[in-house]
Design a protein around this motif. Structure first.
Motif, PDB file in Angstrom:
ATOM      1  N   PRO A   1       0.739  -1.142  -0.156  1.00 43.97           N
ATOM      2  CA  PRO A   1       0.063  -0.009  -0.165  1.00 43.97           C
ATOM      3  C   PRO A   1       0.716   1.238  -0.035  1.00 43.97           C
ATOM      4  O   PRO A   1       0.340   2.279  -0.138  1.00 43.97           O
ATOM      5  CB  PRO A   1      -0.883  -0.207   1.270  1.00 43.97           C
ATOM      6  CG  PRO A   1       0.075  -0.983   2.169  1.00 43.97           C
ATOM      7  CD  PRO A   1       0.488  -1.851   1.129  1.00 43.97           C
ATOM      8  N   GLY A   2       2.011   1.119   0.273  1.00 40.62           N
ATOM      9  CA  GLY A   2       2.865   2.326  -0.025  1.00 40.62           C
ATOM     10  C   GLY A   2       2.882   3.215   1.611  1.00 40.62           C
ATOM     11  O   GLY A   2       2.099   2.797   2.470  1.00 40.62           O
ATOM     12  N   PHE A   3       3.563   4.383   1.568  1.00 39.91           N
ATOM     13  CA  PHE A   3       3.708   5.183   2.734  1.00 39.91           C
ATOM     14  C   PHE A   3       2.790   6.198   2.915  1.00 39.91           C
ATOM     15  O   PHE A   3       2.505   6.898   1.544  1.00 39.91           O
ATOM     16  CB  PHE A   3       4.962   5.780   2.990  1.00 39.91           C
ATOM     17  CG  PHE A   3       6.088   4.723   3.425  1.00 39.91           C
ATOM     18  CD1 PHE A   3       6.013   4.195   4.477  1.00 39.91           C
ATOM     19  CD2 PHE A   3       6.935   4.591   2.186  1.00 39.91           C
ATOM     20  CE1 PHE A   3       7.086   3.350   4.706  1.00 39.91           C
ATOM     21  CE2 PHE A   3       8.061   3.673   2.608  1.00 39.91           C
ATOM     22  CZ  PHE A   3       8.079   3.108   3.837  1.00 39.91           C
ATOM     23  N   SER A   4       1.966   6.385   3.928  1.00 40.50           N
ATOM     24  CA  SER A   4       1.194   7.681   4.000  1.00 40.50           C
ATOM     25  C   SER A   4       2.015   8.776   4.114  1.00 40.50           C
ATOM     26  O   SER A   4       3.298   8.748   4.328  1.00 40.50           O
ATOM     27  CB  SER A   4       0.064   7.617   5.025  1.00 40.50           C
ATOM     28  OG  SER A   4       0.898   7.776   6.410  1.00 40.50           O
TER      29      SER A   4
ATOM     30  N   ILE B   1       7.247  10.846   6.968  1.00 40.95           N
ATOM     31  CA  ILE B   1       7.969  11.834   8.057  1.00 40.95           C
ATOM     32  C   ILE B   1       8.466  10.923   9.395  1.00 40.95           C
ATOM     33  O   ILE B   1       9.389  11.226   9.714  1.00 40.95           O
ATOM     34  CB  ILE B   1       6.978  12.967   8.477  1.00 40.95           C
ATOM     35  CG1 ILE B   1       6.623  13.860   7.304  1.00 40.95           C
ATOM     36  CG2 ILE B   1       7.681  13.806   9.563  1.00 40.95           C
ATOM     37  CD1 ILE B   1       5.827  14.959   7.646  1.00 40.95           C
ATOM     38  N   ARG B   2       7.510  10.151   9.757  1.00 42.30           N
ATOM     39  CA  ARG B   2       7.852   9.445  11.138  1.00 42.30           C
ATOM     40  C   ARG B   2       8.164   7.979  10.986  1.00 42.30           C
ATOM     41  O   ARG B   2       8.264   7.401  12.069  1.00 42.30           O
ATOM     42  CB  ARG B   2       6.578   9.487  12.021  1.00 42.30           C
ATOM     43  CG  ARG B   2       6.118  11.267  12.107  1.00 42.30           C
ATOM     44  CD  ARG B   2       5.014  11.162  13.324  1.00 42.30           C
ATOM     45  NE  ARG B   2       5.317  10.629  14.439  1.00 42.30           N
ATOM     46  CZ  ARG B   2       4.508   9.949  15.276  1.00 42.30           C
ATOM     47  NH1 ARG B   2       3.242  10.287  14.976  1.00 42.30           N
ATOM     48  NH2 ARG B   2       4.896   9.571  16.409  1.00 42.30           N
TER      49      ARG B   2
ATOM     50  N   LEU C   1      12.899   7.555   2.369  1.00 43.95           N
ATOM     51  CA  LEU C   1      11.557   6.691   2.374  1.00 43.95           C
ATOM     52  C   LEU C   1      10.906   7.561   1.033  1.00 43.95           C
ATOM     53  O   LEU C   1      10.527   8.705   1.003  1.00 43.95           O
ATOM     54  CB  LEU C   1      10.731   6.840   3.469  1.00 43.95           C
ATOM     55  CG  LEU C   1      11.383   5.947   4.496  1.00 43.95           C
ATOM     56  CD1 LEU C   1      12.585   6.051   5.342  1.00 43.95           C
ATOM     57  CD2 LEU C   1      10.018   5.955   5.770  1.00 43.95           C
ATOM     58  N   THR C   2      10.485   6.795   0.174  1.00 45.76           N
ATOM     59  CA  THR C   2       9.586   7.338  -0.823  1.00 45.76           C
ATOM     60  C   THR C   2       8.572   6.234  -1.281  1.00 45.76           C
ATOM     61  O   THR C   2       8.652   5.144  -1.005  1.00 45.76           O
ATOM     62  CB  THR C   2      10.436   7.616  -2.139  1.00 45.76           C
ATOM     63  OG1 THR C   2      11.063   6.099  -2.481  1.00 45.76           O
ATOM     64  CG2 THR C   2      11.463   8.652  -1.860  1.00 45.76           C
TER      65      THR C   2
ATOM     66  N   ALA D   1       5.935   0.731  -1.721  1.00 42.89           N
ATOM     67  CA  ALA D   1       7.049   1.641  -1.019  1.00 42.89           C
ATOM     68  C   ALA D   1       8.473   1.332  -1.379  1.00 42.89           C
ATOM     69  O   ALA D   1       8.740   0.384  -1.905  1.00 42.89           O
ATOM     70  CB  ALA D   1       6.855   1.655   0.443  1.00 42.89           C
ATOM     71  N   MET D   2       9.213   2.546  -1.321  1.00 46.16           N
ATOM     72  CA  MET D   2      10.581   2.315  -1.769  1.00 46.16           C
ATOM     73  C   MET D   2      11.638   2.885  -0.565  1.00 46.16           C
ATOM     74  O   MET D   2      11.428   3.877  -0.113  1.00 46.16           O
ATOM     75  CB  MET D   2      10.984   2.996  -2.975  1.00 46.16           C
ATOM     76  CG  MET D   2      10.290   2.626  -4.330  1.00 46.16           C
ATOM     77  SD  MET D   2      10.766   0.962  -4.922  1.00 46.16           S
ATOM     78  CE  MET D   2      12.163   1.452  -5.643  1.00 46.16           C
TER      79      MET D   2
END
Length: 458
Positions: free
Chosen positions: A390-393, A398-399, A437-438, A446-447
């Motif tokens: 699902p990837g990062f929000s 940031i955290r 983080l991207t 996510a990468m």
């Protein structure tokens, strides 16, 4: 302890500076005067009263020679020869100058240094000369192309004084900078928490006062850091001891829960037993997480070795294949590296990369591949691990590398305690690198990139 540092006061230093500037100005003015005096003595410059003295020397001849001889009048001097009845006999003056000469004879105009007149009586009339009292160059070409002697002298004196003042200021500035060096060096070392240093001295009393204050600050900071390190070590030991002590009662609870499951239980009782077993497992996992955090924060120094990049790449690829096989996941590898070197602690680097790979395995959809991309660019070795999850929000970006951060529910599970990226970032920081983080540009997955600084090949 305050060291015995003495020195001159800043007030005395600035007084000496002012004396130096005053002395330099006096020398500059004296040099300008000497240059002009030498020019006068070697006939490079004609004195201001030279024309007037020449007229006075020839005054008797001008008054008595018959007939009137205009060649007795010096060059650059205007004259007008008037008869007793006021008739103009001869002149080399302009009409305006003749009017001034007549006004001078009548007492209506007074002589000035810039416009001087002299009256010379003759038997049948009077001669009026007009000249200026100013120095001039002996060389006609210099007289035509150079500024007036007075202006040239003023410009020369001002230039010499300016150069002198600037030179003296630069010398004193360098001296003060040299005296500031111990303070700058001490401040920089204290800022780095390098307290095993000897603070220097200065020849200026006020600077020594600052150095004494820095000495006190260094001692106080050293004591404070030692106390903090001691307290931190105690805290970590207490947490480790607590986590270790929890293992025994939790194991007992889990064991008894399993034994209870073997007995005859009602549905309600079996539900209670399952609840006890499930939550005791969570307690055990939390204790394990606490131990992990302690281990990550306890790492202060690395066993660094300078290694050829291709060797590091092969070790990382081998680790990735092991994890992929163990979890039944395919892995997509891509490597584009040069022949540089990196300084790494293999044990800690593998730990960091392993956490990235485990995160990718955990969040990637079933049967989807985990991506491993290793490249060298912009003086960094970049190890990127990606998934198709699902990837990062926005908050995750940031955290996500904070300890115990779990973020978006779509990217955590009951067995995830938010330590994987924290551990990877700790490893990156210890290697003077970074963690990036991207999300994929496609928005699916996510990468995470662990960046290590490259070293020169020499």
């Amino acid at each position: 302890m305050e060291l015995n540092r003495k020195g001159q006061s800043l007030q005395l230093i600035f007084f000496k500076y002012l004396l130096s500037v005053a002395f330099g100005l006096a020398v500059s003015a004296g040099l300008a005067l000497l240059l002009f005096t030498m020019a006068y003595r070697h006939n490079g410059i004609v004195p201001a009263d030279a024309t007037e003295q020449s007229i006075l020397q020839n005054k008797t001849k001008i008054a008595e020679t018959e007939p009137f001889d205009s060649s007795l009048i010096p060059e650059n001097v205007g004259y007008a020869y008037f008869a007793d009845d006021g008739h103009l006999i001869s002149s080399n003056m302009s009409a305006v100058e003749r009017k001034k000469a007549v006004a001078f004879l009548r007492g209506e105009v007074m002589s000035t240094p810039s416009s001087s007149f002299m009256e010379i009586k003759r038997p049948e009339g009077v001669v009026v000369t007009h000249y200026t009292l100013k120095p001039r160059y002996t060389d006609p070409w210099m007289e035509d192309h150079f500024p007036p002697v007075n202006y040239f002298f003023a410009v020369l004196m001002v230039s010499l004084c300016f150069i002198s003042a600037m030179a003296i200021t630069v010398i004193w500035a360098r001296r003060l900078t040299k005296q500031l060096t111990p303070m700058i060096e001490a401040s920089e070392e204290i800022a780095k928490q390098n307290l095993d240093i000897e603070i220097g001295t200065s020849t200026i009393k006020e600077f020594n006062g600052v150095l004494n204050a820095l000495e006190k600050m260094k001692i106080a900071l050293d004591q404070s850091l030692r106390e903090n390190w001691s307290e931190e070590a105690k805290r970590k030991n207490q947490i480790s001891s607590l986590a270790h002590d929890l293992k025994t009662p939790v194991a007992i609870i889990q064991g008894n829960a399993e034994l209870l499951k073997e007995t005859k239980l009602s549905d309600e009782q079996r539900g209670y037993v399952d609840f006890i077993a499930k939550n005791s497992s969570r307690i055990s996992a939390y204790a394990h997480a606490l131990v992990q955090v302690n281990q990550s924060s306890a790492i202060k120094e690395l066993d660094l070795k300078r290694v050829h990049v291709p060797i590091v790449v092969e070790k990382i690829r081998a680790l990735a294949r092991e994890i992929a096989v163990a979890h039944g996941r395919p892995i997509d590898e891509s490597t584009h590296t040069g022949d540089g070197f990196v300084s790494v602690d293999y044990k800690q680097l593998e730990r960091g990369v392993q956490n990235l790979l485990m995160n990718a395995v955990q969040y990637a959809p079933e049967a989807s591949a985990v991506e491993l991309l290793i490249t060298t660019r912009e003086n960094f070795l970049e190890i990127t691990v990606g998934d198709r999850g699902p990837g990062f929000s926005d908050e995750d970006l940031i955290r996500a590398s904070e300890p115990f951060y779990r973020g978006d529910k779509s990217r955590h599970s009951s067995t995830h305690y938010g330590l994987g990226l924290y551990t990877a970032k700790t490893v990156a920081d210890l290697h003077h690198g970074s963690l990036r983080l991207t999300n994929r540009s496609s928005g699916q997955g996510a990468m995470v990139t662990l960046m290590l600084p490259l070293e020169n090949s020499l």
